[in-house]
Design a protein around this motif. Structure first.
Motif, PDB file in Angstrom:
ATOM      1  N   LYS A 112       0.740  -1.155   0.181  1.00 52.90           N
ATOM      2  CA  LYS A 112       0.125   0.346  -0.678  1.00 52.90           C
ATOM      3  C   LYS A 112       0.976   1.212  -0.290  1.00 52.90           C
ATOM      4  O   LYS A 112       2.235   1.609   1.019  1.00 52.90           O
ATOM      5  CB  LYS A 112      -0.775  -0.142   1.273  1.00 52.90           C
ATOM      6  CG  LYS A 112      -1.761   1.053   1.721  1.00 52.90           C
ATOM      7  CD  LYS A 112      -3.015   0.786   2.455  1.00 52.90           C
ATOM      8  CE  LYS A 112      -3.914   2.239   2.661  1.00 52.90           C
ATOM      9  NZ  LYS A 112      -4.771   2.042   3.712  1.00 52.90           N
ATOM     10  N   LYS A 213      -2.505   2.025 -13.667  1.00 49.85           N
ATOM     11  CA  LYS A 213      -0.961   2.504 -13.129  1.00 49.85           C
ATOM     12  C   LYS A 213      -2.012   2.835 -11.258  1.00 49.85           C
ATOM     13  O   LYS A 213      -1.489   2.354 -10.661  1.00 49.85           O
ATOM     14  CB  LYS A 213      -0.757   3.793 -12.844  1.00 49.85           C
ATOM     15  CG  LYS A 213      -0.011   4.595 -12.268  1.00 49.85           C
ATOM     16  CD  LYS A 213       1.066   5.050 -12.392  1.00 49.85           C
ATOM     17  CE  LYS A 213       1.886   5.842 -12.201  1.00 49.85           C
ATOM     18  NZ  LYS A 213       2.116   7.206 -12.173  1.00 49.85           N
ATOM     19  N   ARG A 214      -2.852   2.542 -11.361  1.00 48.44           N
ATOM     20  CA  ARG A 214      -4.069   3.495  -9.923  1.00 48.44           C
ATOM     21  C   ARG A 214      -4.211   1.306  -9.458  1.00 48.44           C
ATOM     22  O   ARG A 214      -3.849   1.468  -8.275  1.00 48.44           O
ATOM     23  CB  ARG A 214      -5.643   3.820 -10.023  1.00 48.44           C
ATOM     24  CG  ARG A 214      -4.848   4.951 -10.611  1.00 48.44           C
ATOM     25  CD  ARG A 214      -6.915   6.135 -11.223  1.00 48.44           C
ATOM     26  NE  ARG A 214      -5.954   7.340 -10.550  1.00 48.44           N
ATOM     27  CZ  ARG A 214      -7.355   7.932 -11.034  1.00 48.44           C
ATOM     28  NH1 ARG A 214      -8.802   7.576 -10.489  1.00 48.44           N
ATOM     29  NH2 ARG A 214      -6.920   9.517 -11.181  1.00 48.44           N
ATOM     30  N   ILE A 215      -4.115   0.647 -10.517  1.00 51.87           N
ATOM     31  CA  ILE A 215      -4.366  -1.076  -9.610  1.00 51.87           C
ATOM     32  C   ILE A 215      -3.515  -1.618  -9.943  1.00 51.87           C
ATOM     33  O   ILE A 215      -3.805  -3.121 -10.330  1.00 51.87           O
ATOM     34  CB  ILE A 215      -5.399  -1.409 -10.308  1.00 51.87           C
ATOM     35  CG1 ILE A 215      -5.588  -1.487 -12.398  1.00 51.87           C
ATOM     36  CG2 ILE A 215      -6.744  -0.809  -9.621  1.00 51.87           C
ATOM     37  CD1 ILE A 215      -6.241  -2.618 -12.605  1.00 51.87           C
ATOM     38  N   GLU A 216      -1.985  -1.056 -10.331  1.00 53.63           N
ATOM     39  CA  GLU A 216      -0.806  -1.621 -10.593  1.00 53.63           C
ATOM     40  C   GLU A 216      -0.512  -2.839  -9.387  1.00 53.63           C
ATOM     41  O   GLU A 216      -0.493  -3.866  -9.552  1.00 53.63           O
ATOM     42  CB  GLU A 216       0.401  -1.115 -10.515  1.00 53.63           C
ATOM     43  CG  GLU A 216       2.077  -1.463 -11.713  1.00 53.63           C
ATOM     44  CD  GLU A 216       1.265  -2.083 -12.291  1.00 53.63           C
ATOM     45  OE1 GLU A 216       1.575  -3.439 -13.270  1.00 53.63           O
ATOM     46  OE2 GLU A 216       0.423  -1.545 -13.538  1.00 53.63           O
TER      47      GLU A 216
END
Length: 238
Positions: A112, A213-216
């Protein structure tokens, strides 16, 4: 019908079935596309792993068919065995996919994004946000040295049968000649593996343009879920 004409007709059928069988079965290429993206495999590595798994996939059914022809085993018995192998492959897909999904979720939680303040820098307010598995690696993170993932995929594909190969192609070809048997089987193998590699290349190229990219950090979990779904589709006969 002359023997040569029959063999050529079976070879043409083998090429058609190999292509259609592969394209209509997403389990032939989706696992490689999603794993390549999640694990950052290079194009040559992805191609090699796809080729190796395709060889195991076609080769296992081919060997079984050759043994069956040599020993005079009834085609119905081999078809039943292929069906059992298909069930095993499906459940292996599901098991591996779910296990990889759980690992991917745990990895995503640990990865995270968070912020570190660097109090020793010239700027007392200097801080930056990063993850522990991206470009900003900490010394306590060691890159993965050995991966068993390709070998797990290879094992699953070895169990996965090419259902139409033995009853529709190999046995009819064997009734004409052993040369015809080898030729028709080779055509099916080449077209199937080539189609797998082409589908993986095109799919990998297409997915590289999708902005994720946000959920990479969830890429591993998504890869596991996709592989498990492939197994479910096989069980459902889709």
């Amino acid at each position: 019908m002359p023997q040569e004409t029959t063999i050529m007709a079976l070879a043409g059928l083998a090429a058609s079935i190999g292509f259609i069988h592969t394209i209509l079965g997403p389990d032939h290429y989706l696992p490689f596309i999603v794993m390549s993206r999640a694990r950052g495999w290079s194009k040559p590595k992805t191609a090699f792993i796809t080729f190796l798994c395709g060889l195991g996939h076609v080769g296992s059914s081919g060997v079984l068919g050759f043994v069956g022809v040599a020993l005079g085993v009834a085609v119905s018995r081999l078809t039943s065995l292929e069906s059992v192998r298909g069930d095993i492959a499906a459940y292996l897909f599901i098991a591996f996919g779910l296990a990889y999904f759980v690992w991917g979720v745990r990895r995503a939680i640990r990865n995270k994004p968070h912020t570190h303040a660097h109090f020793g820098s010239d700027d007392p307010d200097h801080a930056h946000e990063h993850t522990h598995n991206g470009k900003h690696m900490h010394v306590h993170d060691s890159p993965e040295k050995v991966s068993i993932t390709p070998w797990v995929l290879f094992t699953v594909f070895v169990f996965g049968p090419c259902e139409p190969l033995i009853p529709i192609l190999m046995y009819p070809a064997a009734m004409k000649s052993y040369f015809g048997l080898i030729f028709v089987t080779s055509v099916f193998a080449v077209v199937t593996i080539a189609t797998m590699m082409a589908a993986v290349f095109i799919g990998s190229l297409g997915i590289s343009f999708i902005p994720i990219k946000r959920i990479e950090r969830y890429s591993h979990a998504l890869a596991g879920a996709t592989i498990a779904l492939c197994g479910v589709l096989i069980v459902l006969g889709l």
